[in-house]
Design a protein around this motif. Structure first.
Motif: not given
Length: 333
Positions: A274-299
């Motif tokens: 969860l270090s601030p220097e890490l950038t997470y870009d999530w996609k579902i079926n090639d569509a970008p989604i909002a970064t989760p509150n905990k950026k390394n976790r997806l439910t």
């Protein structure tokens, strides 16, 4: 009556040349010392129980015409005209070998040159100061491009039966054949540096010597850069993080069930996921989604219909050009 003295200019020049020649010859004949004899060892710093070639050279006298006698620990081992080198087998760690070359020049001058070899050994151990790994990770942290790397020297050197410590030694560090004067010096047994992203492999070398220079050793270590990566794990409400089994390729979910997916970065320049220097870009079926509150976790919750979804994650480090990774996970339901 005035007497005129007429000097023959060419003759005068010849006289000066002869005077200079005899002056230089006289100096060479009577002022040669061991300082005028240079010594070379191959390898430069021999290790314990190693064969080294010891050779001498000089710009002050012609060694090709000199009679040279070699002694090793007071035993004659070689002699002859122009005998400028000999092989020597070193002893164990801290054991001294004394080599003497007695040179008789063609002009009758005798010069003695002493060489002392007292080998040691040294271990170089490297570690990465800023690599991310999951909790309870038992492996070695590996360096990526632009990682912060620390190399530590562990000496195995002795003098007169006494084992030397780092505070007894002077360390001379080099990175990729370039000496680092600021990192070198008395008791400087570790070297901290950041990899240049253009270098896939770093070569770090150190020379360690005693205060008297009678004992010396050197060592080189190569540190290859690796690519950082991500693994997905499941965070179970009842069992907690399942670090014992990574989610690779794809998983199956029962209709209506839910799963907590946690991305875990390996060997990125970050203290934790969860270090601030890490950038997470999530996609579902090639569509970008909002970064989760905990950026390394997806439910994710499986719908009531059959199908599949592709989870895509791109992870990078701010201002680290080569520290990025993209991975996918297929969820079938």
């Amino acid at each position: 009556m005035k007497v005129m003295v007429v000097m023959n200019t060419p003759l005068l020049i010849c006289v000066f040349i002869l005077i200079a020649f005899f002056a230089i010859s006289s100096h060479t004949a009577f002022a040669l010392t061991s300082v005028d004899i240079s010594v070379k060892s191959v390898p430069e710093i021999p290790g314990p129980n190693e064969t080294a070639t010891i050779s001498i050279s000089s710009y002050a006298t012609d060694l090709e015409r000199a009679n040279i006698t070699w002694y090793v620990d007071n035993q004659t081992v070689a002699s002859g005209t122009g005998k400028k080198s000999i092989p020597v087998i070193t002893k164990g760690i801290g054991e001294r070998t004394t080599i003497r070359a007695v040179i008789g020049t063609a002009s009758g001058v005798s010069i003695t040159k002493d060489i002392i070899i007292q080998p040691g050994d040294i271990d170089l151990v490297w570690e990465v100061d800023d690599a991310s790994t999951p909790p309870f990770y038992k492996g070695k942290k590996l360096p990526a491009r632009e990682s912060l790397i620390r190399v530590s020297a562990i000496p195995n050197m002795a003098v007169a039966g006494k084992w030397l410590q780092t505070e007894d030694l002077i360390f001379d560090w080099s990175l990729n054949s370039e000496r680092n004067a600021a990192a070198s010096g008395f008791n400087k047994s570790s070297y901290l540096y950041r990899n240049n992203y253009l270098k896939k492999i770093d070569e770090i070398s150190v020379k360690a010597s005693g205060i008297t220079q009678n004992v010396r050793t050197q060592k080189l270590v190569s540190v290859p850069m690796r690519s950082p990566f991500i693994l997905f794990y499941e965070d179970s409400p009842s069992e907690g993080m399942k670090y014992e089994r990574a989610l690779v390729g794809g998983i199956n979910l029962e209709s209506g069930s839910e799963i907590n997916i946690v991305s875990t970065p390996y060997f990125f320049s970050a203290s934790h996921s969860l270090s601030p220097e890490l950038t997470y870009d999530w996609k579902i079926n090639d569509a970008p989604i909002a970064t989760p509150n905990k950026k390394n976790r997806l439910t994710l919750r499986a719908p009531d219909v059959r199908g599949s979804s592709t989870i895509d994650l791109s992870l990078g480090v701010f201002q680290k050009l080569f520290q990025d990774y993209e991975t996918k996970l297929i969820i079938s339901y």
